[in-house]
Design a protein around this motif. Structure first.
Motif, mmCIF file in Angstrom:
data_model
loop_
_atom_site.group_PDB
_atom_site.id
_atom_site.type_symbol
_atom_site.label_atom_id
_atom_site.label_comp_id
_atom_site.label_asym_id
_atom_site.label_seq_id
_atom_site.Cartn_x
_atom_site.Cartn_y
_atom_site.Cartn_z
ATOM 1 N N PRO A 10 -11.315 21.706 -20.658
ATOM 2 C CA PRO A 10 -11.349 20.642 -21.677
ATOM 3 C C PRO A 10 -10.734 19.361 -21.121
ATOM 4 N N LEU A 11 -11.340 18.239 -21.467
ATOM 5 C CA LEU A 11 -10.930 16.941 -20.922
ATOM 6 C C LEU A 11 -10.105 16.163 -21.946
ATOM 7 N N ILE A 12 -8.967 15.636 -21.487
ATOM 8 C CA ILE A 12 -8.156 14.726 -22.288
ATOM 9 C C ILE A 12 -8.126 13.381 -21.586
ATOM 10 N N ILE A 195 -6.427 10.159 -26.445
ATOM 11 C CA ILE A 195 -5.061 9.898 -26.885
ATOM 12 C C ILE A 195 -4.663 8.478 -26.517
ATOM 13 N N VAL A 196 -4.388 7.672 -27.529
ATOM 14 C CA VAL A 196 -3.896 6.308 -27.304
ATOM 15 C C VAL A 196 -2.378 6.332 -27.389
ATOM 16 N N LEU A 197 -1.720 6.058 -26.281
ATOM 17 C CA LEU A 197 -0.258 6.050 -26.240
ATOM 18 C C LEU A 197 0.247 4.656 -26.598
ATOM 19 N N THR A 198 1.117 4.589 -27.605
ATOM 20 C CA THR A 198 1.667 3.308 -28.029
ATOM 21 C C THR A 198 3.170 3.465 -28.188
ATOM 22 N N LEU A 265 2.983 17.573 -25.043
ATOM 23 C CA LEU A 265 2.768 19.011 -24.868
ATOM 24 C C LEU A 265 2.494 19.738 -26.180
ATOM 25 N N THR A 266 2.460 19.001 -27.304
ATOM 26 C CA THR A 266 2.177 19.625 -28.607
ATOM 27 C C THR A 266 0.851 19.140 -29.184
ATOM 28 N N LEU A 267 -0.024 18.605 -28.326
ATOM 29 C CA LEU A 267 -1.261 18.008 -28.821
ATOM 30 C C LEU A 267 -2.092 18.977 -29.653
ATOM 31 N N ASP A 268 -2.188 20.220 -29.212
ATOM 32 C CA ASP A 268 -3.025 21.189 -29.923
ATOM 33 C C ASP A 268 -2.438 21.598 -31.272
ATOM 34 N N GLU A 269 -1.160 21.347 -31.482
ATOM 35 C CA GLU A 269 -0.513 21.740 -32.735
ATOM 36 C C GLU A 269 -0.627 20.657 -33.802
#
Length: 278
Positions: A10-12, A195-198, A265-269
């Motif tokens: 899977p690609l992020i 994922i947009v990091l701000t 590290l909690t993206l899937d949750e």
């Protein structure tokens, strides 16, 4: 339509930029967690801008910046400095940091391998109640994406780190808004997550109240918040990038606080940030 990337993992796709890039210890912690995702079975692409570094460079060479609707008007001279900063400093530094973390990264811009082709942006602005075409100079939009080089890197466990500049068919380089660039990339590559990091915890109903975070929101609700002025300033292109990504094929899109690297590290949750869906 661009050829779809063939991927086993899977690609992020991360959009990384802004003031979160200027804190060295924070940058290392963030990249450590991104590398950990790779070790946990994900393919990762980092797409980046470098606004604070560009601003510093242009100030040093005494080139004034004019902004129209949040977009930097870019003269040919300014573009040369922007390319120098994004590729020579920001991109190289990110790649070097990832390599020091015992992973492998390769720095690119859209120009490399004609991976991302640009076209000059036609920007319309309302002036005195009338729509007017504004020439932003060397500011572009993504016209097409060729994922062959990216695919090759991912298949060999490299992290592609991609600066948001590209050239047109005539080799003229363009500065592309980092959020739009990353969202288009994530969509065309059918990313599992964009994922947009701000530097905030997500989309807030009240920008002065961190407790007012919106956990999930759909496109229709976003339009209401835009009309009400709740979505404003720098959040507008980030939200629009998420919409572009989903419209072009990304499965999910999220606004996440890049100054809290442990959240990665909690993206899937789905514990943190604002999840956007159609």
């Amino acid at each position: 339509m661009s050829k779809l990337i063939m991927k086993k993992k899977p690609l992020i796709v991360f959009k990384y930029g802004g003031n979160a890039m200027t804190n060295d210890s924070l940058k290392v912690r963030l990249l450590e967690n991104i590398v950990a995702l790779c070790k946990n079975g994900f393919n990762v692409i980092i797409s980046h801008g470098g606004g604070p570094f560009i601003k510093k460079m242009l100030n040093e060479v005494k080139l004034e910046s004019e902004f129209v609707d949040g977009l930097r008007v870019t003269t040919p001279q300014a573009f040369d400095y922007i390319e120098m900063v994004l590729k020579g400093k920001v991109n190289s530094d990110l790649v070097n940091t990832i390599n020091k973390l015992n992973h492998k990264a390769v720095g690119l811009s859209g120009i490399d391998g004609k991976t991302i082709m640009a076209k000059k942006r036609k920007h319309n602005k309302i002036v005195n109640g009338k729509e007017e075409l504004i020439d932003l100079g060397r500011v572009g939009d993504v016209s097409k994406i060729n994922p062959v080089l990216i695919d090759l890197l991912l298949q060999n466990d490299f992290i592609p780190v991609i600066a948001c500049i590209a050239a047109d068919e005539n080799g003229i380089g363009y500065n592309i808004n980092g959020d739009t660039f990353a969202g288009t990339l994530a969509g065309e590559l059918k990313a599992e997550q964009f994922i947009v990091l701000t530097d905030v915890d997500g989309l807030l109903r009240d920008k002065d109240n961190p407790e007012s975070i919106i956990k999930t929101i759909n496109f229709a609700e976003l339009e209401i918040l835009k009309a009400d002025g709740i979505i404003q300033g720098g959040m507008i292109p980030k939200i629009e990038a998420c919409q572009i990504a989903i419209n072009k094929g990304a499965k999910t899109a999220k606004i996440l606080n890049g100054t809290k690297p442990e959240q990665i590290l909690t993206l899937d949750e789905n514990k943190f940030g604002t999840l956007i869906y159609k």
